[in-house]
Design a protein around this motif. Structure first.
Motif, PDB file in Angstrom:
ATOM      1  N   PRO A  48       0.804  -1.232   0.000  1.00 48.54           N
ATOM      2  CA  PRO A  48       0.000   0.000   0.000  1.00 48.54           C
ATOM      3  C   PRO A  48       0.832   1.275   0.000  1.00 48.54           C
ATOM      4  N   VAL A 190     -15.542   1.541  -5.634  1.00 47.28           N
ATOM      5  CA  VAL A 190     -15.345   1.379  -4.188  1.00 47.28           C
ATOM      6  C   VAL A 190     -16.184   2.309  -3.326  1.00 47.28           C
ATOM      7  N   ASP A 283      -5.189 -11.547  -3.476  1.00 51.84           N
ATOM      8  CA  ASP A 283      -5.750 -10.905  -4.662  1.00 51.84           C
ATOM      9  C   ASP A 283      -6.115 -11.884  -5.768  1.00 51.84           C
ATOM     10  N   HIS A 300      -7.694  -6.021  -1.474  1.00 48.41           N
ATOM     11  CA  HIS A 300      -7.260  -5.196  -0.349  1.00 48.41           C
ATOM     12  C   HIS A 300      -6.144  -5.888   0.438  1.00 48.41           C
ATOM     13  N   TRP A 301      -5.246  -5.089   0.969  1.00 48.93           N
ATOM     14  CA  TRP A 301      -4.117  -5.569   1.768  1.00 48.93           C
ATOM     15  C   TRP A 301      -4.583  -6.381   2.965  1.00 48.93           C
ATOM     16  N   HIS A 303      -7.411  -7.903   3.560  1.00 47.89           N
ATOM     17  CA  HIS A 303      -8.009  -9.169   3.148  1.00 47.89           C
ATOM     18  C   HIS A 303      -6.930 -10.184   2.809  1.00 47.89           C
ATOM     19  N   PRO A 326     -14.456  -7.439   4.643  1.00 49.38           N
ATOM     20  CA  PRO A 326     -13.306  -6.680   4.150  1.00 49.38           C
ATOM     21  C   PRO A 326     -13.190  -5.308   4.797  1.00 49.38           C
ATOM     22  N   CYS A 328     -10.495  -1.734   4.392  1.00 48.59           N
ATOM     23  CA  CYS A 328      -9.328  -1.116   3.751  1.00 48.59           C
ATOM     24  C   CYS A 328      -9.330   0.370   4.067  1.00 48.59           C
ATOM     25  N   THR A 330      -7.791   4.419   2.446  1.00 48.31           N
ATOM     26  CA  THR A 330      -7.084   5.193   1.438  1.00 48.31           C
ATOM     27  C   THR A 330      -6.726   6.536   2.039  1.00 48.31           C
TER      28      THR A 330
END
Length: 423
Positions: A48, A190, A283, A300-301, A303, A326, A328, A330
């Motif tokens: 990320p 998203v 992924d 997502h990281w 997950h 999930p 995440c 940003t």
């Protein structure tokens, strides 16, 4: 299946899913051999950070390391970098590598992630931002002086999560940045419309040009700059072009091995693929959504980290059905948005606070069921929302409308009354 306690597990892919699988195997008692093979030359790092701190230059690559070099030896994990797996032979139970070596396995975990999609047919040579090597290639270019009296201009093709993070990071270096998005709004996959509109305003207020509904049809290079044109006649010019139009799951190995593949390696709720002793996580894996139904692939990281651990437990024979909600985040222009659940699945959005201000909480509902939550400055509420979503919570209307909405308290109340399903 259960791998012998001193058997051999091969993990293909050294991203967070692969690392998490390797670490979990060790911490949960596996005493055998673990080979963790990654195609990248770099040791495992925090992906990320690529589109944020690393691209902006806020931190160096050393800060992005997942573990210090000694960790792998201390954990007896055979980490192999620049190790390109070329074949998974499910009949002979071995993985073959590009250097001619072979490694037998009692179980193999495919954590191959994905590759950045490119537009080479349209803009050959454009940069992508997915791996550490991409930053190494792009950072010197962003530091190149623009023509005298001008500012370096950067075109970002794609207004999804990575594209908007890249735009914010590059704008922070002082460059002129323009985002070109094919959809009708940025962050469409998203975020619900009201929240994506807020992030478009944030970018515009920071000097980023944002154009939606852009369907590019041609490009040409002249005097070192690239001009791209859309089908409606609009055109834009940039000294640097970055393509951020999503990723494609790296399924070549799985397909060649005859595994079931459908926009990802198809696995069950235990991360098991369609061949014995083969698992997939992160992924690259398409798995059942036990909460909302159907199947999905999540990029997502967090997950990938949880899914890698789940795969390892299944390898060891004590896995449980995967049903994580999930989560995440940003970060763009200093604003960190946390996202949990499936906020674009809802048919109603209830917002508390100002989406353009310093703090807000937005609840996405599908037929009155909570399916997603987004928040800025409300981390405890977002965390509590994971339990509420996983438990199938239907929040009372008076609670949804309360000025002092507190999802932490709501989760505690519903838990005490047994109104939340086990998650």
């Amino acid at each position: 299946m259960t791998v012998p306690r001193r058997g051999q597990v091969v993990i293909v892919g050294s991203g967070i899913a692969g690392v998490s699988a390797a670490r979990t195997l060790r911490t949960e008692g596996f005493a055998g051999s673990i080979v963790l093979a990654g195609a990248e030359r770099a040791e495992p790092y925090r992906r990320p950070m690529v589109s944020k701190e690393l691209l902006s230059g806020a931190v160096g690559a050393e800060r992005a390391r997942l573990e210090q070099p000694a960790f792998w030896a201390d954990m007896s994990i055979d980490l192999r970098t620049a190790a390109i797996a070329t074949r998974v032979d499910t009949d002979a139970a071995r993985v073959e590598f590009g250097d001619g070596s072979e490694v037998a396995y009692d179980a193999v975990v495919l954590a191959t992630g994905g590759r950045a999609k490119r537009l080479d047919h349209l803009v050959p040579g454009a940069y992508t931002v997915r791996q550490l090597a991409d930053v190494d290639a792009l950072r010197p270019v962003l530091g190149t002086a623009a023509p005298v009296g001008e500012t370096l201009s950067v075109l970002v093709i794609g207004g999804g999560l990575i594209g908007m993070e890249v735009a914010a990071a590059v704008r922070g270096t002082g460059a002129d940045v323009t985002v070109l998005e094919a959809a009708d709004r940025v962050l469409e996959r998203v975020l619900p419309p009201a929240i994506s509109a807020s992030y478009e305003r944030l970018h515009r207020n920071r000097g980023v040009g944002v154009y939606t509904g852009v369907r590019l049809v041609s490009a040409y290079i002249q005097d070192g700059a690239t001009t791209v044109s859309a089908e409606d006649g609009r055109s834009w010019r940039g000294d640097v072009v970055i393509v951020a139009v999503g990723m494609a799951p790296e399924t070549d190995l799985a397909e060649a091995a005859g595994l079931a593949v459908a926009d990802g390696v198809v696995v069950d709720e235990y991360c098991a693929a369609s061949a014995p002793a083969v698992f997939a996580a992160g992924d690259v894996a398409r798995f059942p959504n036990s909460i909302l139904g159907g199947t999905e692939r999540i990029e997502h990281w967090n997950h990938a980290q949880a899914h890698g651990s789940a795969a390892a437990r299944s390898v060891l024979g004590h896995g449980s059905p995967y049903r994580d909600v999930p989560w995440c985040w940003t970060s763009q222009f200093g604003r960190t948005l946390q996202i949990t659940g499936w906020p674009t699945r809802g048919d109603e959005l209830v917002v508390h606070g100002d989406v353009d201000g310093g703090s807000f909480l937005a609840l996405s509902l599908e037929k009155d069921r909570l399916v997603g939550v987004l928040g800025v400055g409300r981390p405890k509420d977002v965390r509590a929302a994971q339990e509420l979503i996983g438990g199938g919570a239907q929040l009372p209307r008076d609670l949804l409308g309360a000025d002092d909405l507190d999802l932490v308290a709501a989760a505690a109340t519903l838990r005490s009354t047994g109104a939340l399903a086990a998650s």
